[in-house]
Design a protein around this motif. Structure first.
Motif, PDB file in Angstrom:
ATOM      1  N   ILE A   4       0.831  -1.225   0.000  1.00 48.42           N
ATOM      2  CA  ILE A   4       0.000   0.000   0.000  1.00 48.42           C
ATOM      3  C   ILE A   4       0.860   1.268   0.000  1.00 48.42           C
ATOM      4  O   ILE A   4       0.364   2.362   0.226  1.00 48.42           O
ATOM      5  CB  ILE A   4      -1.014   0.021   1.176  1.00 48.42           C
ATOM      6  CG1 ILE A   4      -0.305  -0.111   2.539  1.00 48.42           C
ATOM      7  CG2 ILE A   4      -2.062  -1.067   0.986  1.00 48.42           C
ATOM      8  CD1 ILE A   4      -1.219   0.135   3.732  1.00 48.42           C
ATOM      9  N   GLY A   5       2.180   1.085  -0.269  1.00 44.13           N
ATOM     10  CA  GLY A   5       2.982   2.267  -0.534  1.00 44.13           C
ATOM     11  C   GLY A   5       4.091   2.604   0.447  1.00 44.13           C
ATOM     12  O   GLY A   5       4.954   3.432   0.159  1.00 44.13           O
ATOM     13  N   TYR A   6       4.094   2.004   1.633  1.00 46.61           N
ATOM     14  CA  TYR A   6       5.148   2.317   2.602  1.00 46.61           C
ATOM     15  C   TYR A   6       6.515   1.864   2.094  1.00 46.61           C
ATOM     16  O   TYR A   6       6.615   0.932   1.296  1.00 46.61           O
ATOM     17  CB  TYR A   6       4.880   1.616   3.934  1.00 46.61           C
ATOM     18  CG  TYR A   6       3.861   2.305   4.808  1.00 46.61           C
ATOM     19  CD1 TYR A   6       4.186   3.469   5.505  1.00 46.61           C
ATOM     20  CD2 TYR A   6       2.576   1.785   4.949  1.00 46.61           C
ATOM     21  CE1 TYR A   6       3.250   4.094   6.320  1.00 46.61           C
ATOM     22  CE2 TYR A   6       1.633   2.405   5.755  1.00 46.61           C
ATOM     23  CZ  TYR A   6       1.979   3.555   6.438  1.00 46.61           C
ATOM     24  OH  TYR A   6       1.056   4.181   7.237  1.00 46.61           O
ATOM     25  N   HIS A   7       7.565   2.487   2.624  1.00 45.68           N
ATOM     26  CA  HIS A   7       8.928   2.040   2.385  1.00 45.68           C
ATOM     27  C   HIS A   7       9.419   1.323   3.638  1.00 45.68           C
ATOM     28  O   HIS A   7       8.959   1.611   4.749  1.00 45.68           O
ATOM     29  CB  HIS A   7       9.841   3.226   2.069  1.00 45.68           C
ATOM     30  CG  HIS A   7       9.495   3.898   0.772  1.00 45.68           C
ATOM     31  ND1 HIS A   7       9.893   5.176   0.458  1.00 45.68           N
ATOM     32  CD2 HIS A   7       8.768   3.457  -0.292  1.00 45.68           C
ATOM     33  CE1 HIS A   7       9.428   5.495  -0.740  1.00 45.68           C
ATOM     34  NE2 HIS A   7       8.748   4.478  -1.213  1.00 45.68           N
ATOM     35  N   LEU A   8      10.372   0.417   3.456  1.00 44.99           N
ATOM     36  CA  LEU A   8      10.866  -0.386   4.578  1.00 44.99           C
ATOM     37  C   LEU A   8      11.409   0.472   5.721  1.00 44.99           C
ATOM     38  O   LEU A   8      11.210   0.152   6.889  1.00 44.99           O
ATOM     39  CB  LEU A   8      11.954  -1.356   4.090  1.00 44.99           C
ATOM     40  CG  LEU A   8      11.431  -2.608   3.375  1.00 44.99           C
ATOM     41  CD1 LEU A   8      12.517  -3.223   2.517  1.00 44.99           C
ATOM     42  CD2 LEU A   8      10.907  -3.627   4.380  1.00 44.99           C
ATOM     43  N   ASP A   9      12.088   1.585   5.383  1.00 48.67           N
ATOM     44  CA  ASP A   9      12.690   2.391   6.452  1.00 48.67           C
ATOM     45  C   ASP A   9      11.658   3.219   7.219  1.00 48.67           C
ATOM     46  O   ASP A   9      11.977   3.832   8.241  1.00 48.67           O
ATOM     47  CB  ASP A   9      13.800   3.293   5.892  1.00 48.67           C
ATOM     48  CG  ASP A   9      13.326   4.115   4.691  1.00 48.67           C
ATOM     49  OD1 ASP A   9      12.191   3.891   4.230  1.00 48.67           O
ATOM     50  OD2 ASP A   9      14.092   4.965   4.204  1.00 48.67           O
TER      51      ASP A   9
END
Length: 949
Positions: A330-335
């Motif tokens: 849904i668009g989040y980045h791992l960091d």
């Protein structure tokens, strides 16, 4: 970048009924995914036809559709919910991906303006179409086995002529290696090629030069929209190439991989993931490595979805892959995401393990008479267990102790194979018991070089086995009194159970236990913490081990990381590995039991060893002990935690079998007493209780020898149903029609299950079968559901289509069922759940059996009526509530039918007829408005087709 604000409503596609090749790991993934989306305030709609799962629980998703997994159902859902923005198909295995492709081909996603997240269609097509995948790998410079695609029988013959044998046939777009095979000999080729072409939905196979003896590895990856990629886990198959990964013994982290080769493999996996598409989510990549100094790497396949291995990798590392993969979709980045274990660092990290995990599959070949039991490219196991230890040897022992196949671990239990020819044959033709056979071969004196030559298993693993053999030999030279402390500690550190050590030195298990307590050799519990204790972990997820607990500066050096609170607490025993007769429905019950106990104010402790399940998720219970459901491990946890009691009636036969030990050691059983559980399990005693209650049951007799059985047969009319006591899923039940059949079956049964009490009863031919599930608090009984089976009496209830409510039972018969249920539940002093099975003939209701525990049908009834029955029953067991405290309000329009699903296609030559022994691997639920429904009519018209005697 934070989540995509355009996504407010998501459709998740589940995996449907449990089949061999696609089991409850997708219930775990799907449940995590739903919770992950809900945390973000996103509306979740789920389609899945499996009633036995946590995933389909009304408390999880906003909208649950228990419907067939078809495009027709998808269209109906999208019409009802025009606000759905996106579909996430990567949590439901191959079934979900295939349905997603079909919907794409029909233009459904475009028609409803639904975006695909977590994967893209091109990635699915490239990875599933073996020829496309091969061409892409060659293009990006990744090694491939020499192979050619065949779309016709003739083309396949030409390829075989070119390559020679052995070779491998792999169909495109199939699941669990379905239709795949290794062909060693020209004479088998035609049949196996035809099977492969038929198995593929596009009638395409790829024929590879066989890489026999090469080592096999799997990597689990996650990637975000920013193109950050992390490798969560590296898994090594102990078995070399040629055995499906689902049927292989696997180890994490990889044990025999050089760092240089690992770095190459890591780079290749990332390169492969980037080359198949620009999507954010999870991926599983499989490699073969040559067993020489060159360590050549060849890519086998890539799956752009969560898989069986990602459930295993999640439990092995404590890194919740499905949960994070959903956030990435849904668009989040791992960091931007927090590490779920430390809560202080980010999810952009690669777990480091300071322990070893071993996964061993669990098979059910005894259910498939005449099946080919050798292992190959087509998966045949029905479940799996995982052991966690500080060494490979400890984890291997714990995994074998978890299997529930009457073995106490690797060797040292008197059950090893002694026949040299059989050992050689089983090493040459990999079998389900290979994990034990290797040890037997070493004990017999077979050199490791010879075992390696036959099996191609890496020498490192074989030396680990040899060390165990030397240790057993050394310990066997001592008595209990003379056994040195350091040797006993070493045996415990290497995973040997007290039972095994007792076998080596010829004494009782309890004597070994007492001796190690005297010597202060105690289990300590360690956190599964993903970062090798580099950062402080917050999750209450533990495994046991033994440390050298010498005193250093006045402090014991063995550190127990499990902090015991002074809260009132309850232990829930899990159901162990999935198998036919005891599947995901008991995990559903355990999870609901945990939730109910929390609501009743208890600290909850879960003990289980199945990596595929929701019960072993790190945040289901307040504390999770990932340990074998094996007496020694359970008793040590009880000694440490000192719970108010233990709940055994939610974990199926696995937990129930431990009730006697708990009773003997003075541990309180929550709910129905051991005496009542034992009475119901003992066929003879239970029948005598029915006599006292004046409740009809088929004429019967009990026997413990073949002679007694023949004498009973003189009193009864044939056909006779033979049933052992204390078994699961109708194991060993059979209808016999003459004395010769009876004698053969009884002799066979008593050989397999020694000292068993067999019940012989007159089989009521042509009777209707029904069953009831009820909650009882010792005084009041509430029947949650009465189901009528469409198949006649004699087909195991797990293999029958069960209809709720009953469709063909008159009021007079229904009243008898209700009366008998109340009488039996009260007579057994049931506190909690009870399932009773009935046979109806000439308007008389006979009792077949009663089980005062959770049953396979409880989740089905809960889903059909929309009520949390396990929650209610657990609160009754705990004494927190009485039956009359609940307001029951079942909601069901029309009928619900529990439909069994079989995995016979994995065993082409077996007898598919149904009988008293259960064969289904899973189930789906079908809702119909009336009995005039075509699907009901079809089921009813076929009801007598399969009955086997």
């Amino acid at each position: 970048m934070p989540k995509n604000p355009a996504i407010k409503s998501v459709l998740i596609i589940g995996s449907g009924p449990i089949i061999i090749g696609q089991a409850c790991e997708f219930d775990y993934s799907g449940s995590q995914s739903i919770r992950s989306l809900k945390e973000e305030g996103i509306e979740v709609t789920l389609i899945n036809s499996n009633p036995a799962t946590i995933m389909t629980d009304p408390s999880l998703a906003d909208n649950v559709y228990l419907k067939p997994l078809t495009t027709k159902s998808i269209v109906e859902i999208l019409q009802n919910h025009p606000n759905i923005d996106a579909v996430l198909p990567t949590m439901g295995g191959q079934t979900a991906l295939n349905l997603c492709i079909e919907a794409q081909d029909k233009g459904i996603w475009d028609d409803f303006n639904v975006a695909l997240i977590g994967v893209d269609i091109d990635a699915i097509n490239i990875t599933e179409d073996r020829e496309q995948f091969r061409k892409l790998m060659i293009k990006i410079g990744i090694g491939q086995a020499p192979s050619t695609t065949a779309t016709s029988f003739l083309k396949g013959k030409e390829i075989a002529q070119e390559y020679g044998f052995p070779l491998v046939i792999r169909p495109s777009f199939t699941l669990g290696g379905f239709g795949a095979s290794i062909v060693y000999d020209k004479k088998d080729f035609d049949e196996l090629l035809s099977r492969g072409l038929e198995a593929s939905p596009i009638h395409e196979v790829i024929i590879d030069k066989a890489l026999l003896g090469w080592k096999e590895y799997e990597l689990e990856l996650l990637r975000d929209r920013n193109d950050n990629v992390v490798i969560i886990c590296t898994i090594e198959n102990m078995d070399p190439m040629g055995i499906h990964t689902g049927d292989s013994i696997t180890v994490a982290p990889a044990m025999t991989l050089s760092d240089k080769t690992y770095q190459r493999m890591r780079d290749m996996a990332i390169h492969m993931m980037r080359s198949i598409g620009d999507f954010a989510g999870g991926c599983n990549v499989q490699f073969a490595v040559s067993p020489d100094e060159k360590e050549d790497i060849i890519a086998i396949e890539i799956n752009p979805r969560v898989s069986r291995s990602s459930a295993l990798a999640s439990k092995a590392t404590g890194y919740p892959i499905a949960k994070i993969a959903t956030k990435l979709a849904i668009g989040y980045h791992l960091d931007e995401l927090e590490n779920q274990i430390t809560k202080t660092t980010s999810a952009l990290f690669e777990p480091t393990l300071d322990y070893v995990i071993v996964k061993i599959p669990r098979w059910n070949f005894d259910k498939f008479e005449g099946s080919d039991r050798t292992l190959g490219l087509q998966m045949k196991s029905v479940g799996e267990v995982m052991g966690i230890g500080r060494s490979f040897q400890e984890a291997l022992h714990k995994a074998t102790q978890s299997l529930e196949i009457k073995r106490n671990g690797i060797g040292a239990d008197g059950k090893g194979e002694k026949d040299y020819d059989k050992i050689v044959d089983k090493l040459k033709n990999p079998s389900w018991d290979r994990v034990f056979i290797i040890y037997d071969a070493i004990q017999m004196g077979m050199p490791l070089s010879r075992i390696h030559e036959i099996t191609k298993i890496d020498m490192w693993f074989l030396r680990q086995y040899e060390e165990l053999h030397f240790l057993e030999k050394e310990i066997s030279t001592y008595s209990l009194e003379s056994l040195p402390k350091d040797l006993l500690l070493e045996a415990k550190q290497k995973g040997y159970g007290d039972r095994q050590i007792a076998h080596m030195i010829d004494c009782y298990e309890s004597e070994v236990y007492n001796r190690r307590k005297e010597l202060n050799i105690n289990r300590v519990y360690k956190l599964v913490d993903t970062c090798a204790a580099e950062f402080k972990a917050q999750t209450p997820y533990y495994y046991s081990t033994f440390e050298n607990n010498s005193i250093v500066n006045g402090v014991a050096s063995a550190e127990n990381e499990s902090v015991v609170t002074d809260k009132k607490k309850v232990i829930v025993l899990g159901s162990g590995p999935n198998r036919i007769g005891q599947g995901i429905e008991f995990d559903y019950c355990c999870v609901h039991g945990v939730i109910a106990a929390k609501e009743a104010g208890y600290e909850t402790i879960m003990i289980n060893c199945n990596p595929e399940t929701v019960s072993t998720d790190f945040d289901t219970a307040d504390k999770l002990y990932f340990e074998p459901v094996f007496w020694e491990h359970i008793y040590d946890i009880i000694q440490l935690e000192k719970p108010e009691g233990v709940i055994v009636q939610l974990g199926g036969q696995t937990a129930l079998k431990l009730a006697e030990k708990l009773e003997k050691y003075g541990v309180k059983i929550i709910g129905t007493s051991f005496e009542a559980l034992d009475l119901a399990e003992d066929r003879g005693r239970f029948s005598r209780l029915l006599e006292e209650l004046e409740i009809p049951f088929p004429q019967f007799g009990t026997a413990t020898t073949a002679d007694e059985a023949l004498a009973v047969a003189d009193e009864l009319d044939f056909p006779i149903l033979v049933r052992p006591s204390y078994v699961l899923g109708g194991q060993g039940m059979k209808i016999v029609i003459n004395k010769e059949e009876l004698e053969n079956h009884v002799v066979d049964l008593l050989h397999k299950i020694p000292n068993n009490v067999l019940l012989l009863d007159h089989y009521l031919d042509g009777a209707i079968e029904a069953e009831s599930d009820s909650i009882c608090d010792g005084e009041d009984v509430y029947t949650i559901g009465i189901m009528e089976h469409i198949e006649p009496c004699g087909v195991h209830s797990g293999d029958s289509n069960a209809t709720l409510p009953a469709f063909n039972i008159g009021e007079f018969v229904m009243q008898q069922i209700k009366d008998h249920t109340v009488k039996i539940a009260k007579a057994l002093k049931t506190v909690g759940l009870i399932n009773i099975q009935f046979a109806i003939k000439d308007d008389i209701v006979y009792i077949i059996e009663a089980n005062p525990r959770a049953s396979r049908t409880v989740p089905f009834i809960a889903k059909a009526y929309g009520e949390p029955y396990v929650n209610y029953a657990t609160k009754v067991m705990l004494g927190d509530k009485k039956v009359k405290d609940f307001t029951f309000n079942p909601q069901l329009k029309g009928f619900a039918i529990k439909q069994p699903v079989f995995s016979f296609n994995k065993f082409p030559n077996v007898d598919k007829k149904l009988g008293p022994e259960m064969k289904s691997t899973g189930e789906s639920i079908l809702f119909i408005d009336s009995l005039k429904d075509d699907q009901f009519y079809e089921l009813y018209s076929r009801r007598k087709m399969y009955l086997s005697k």
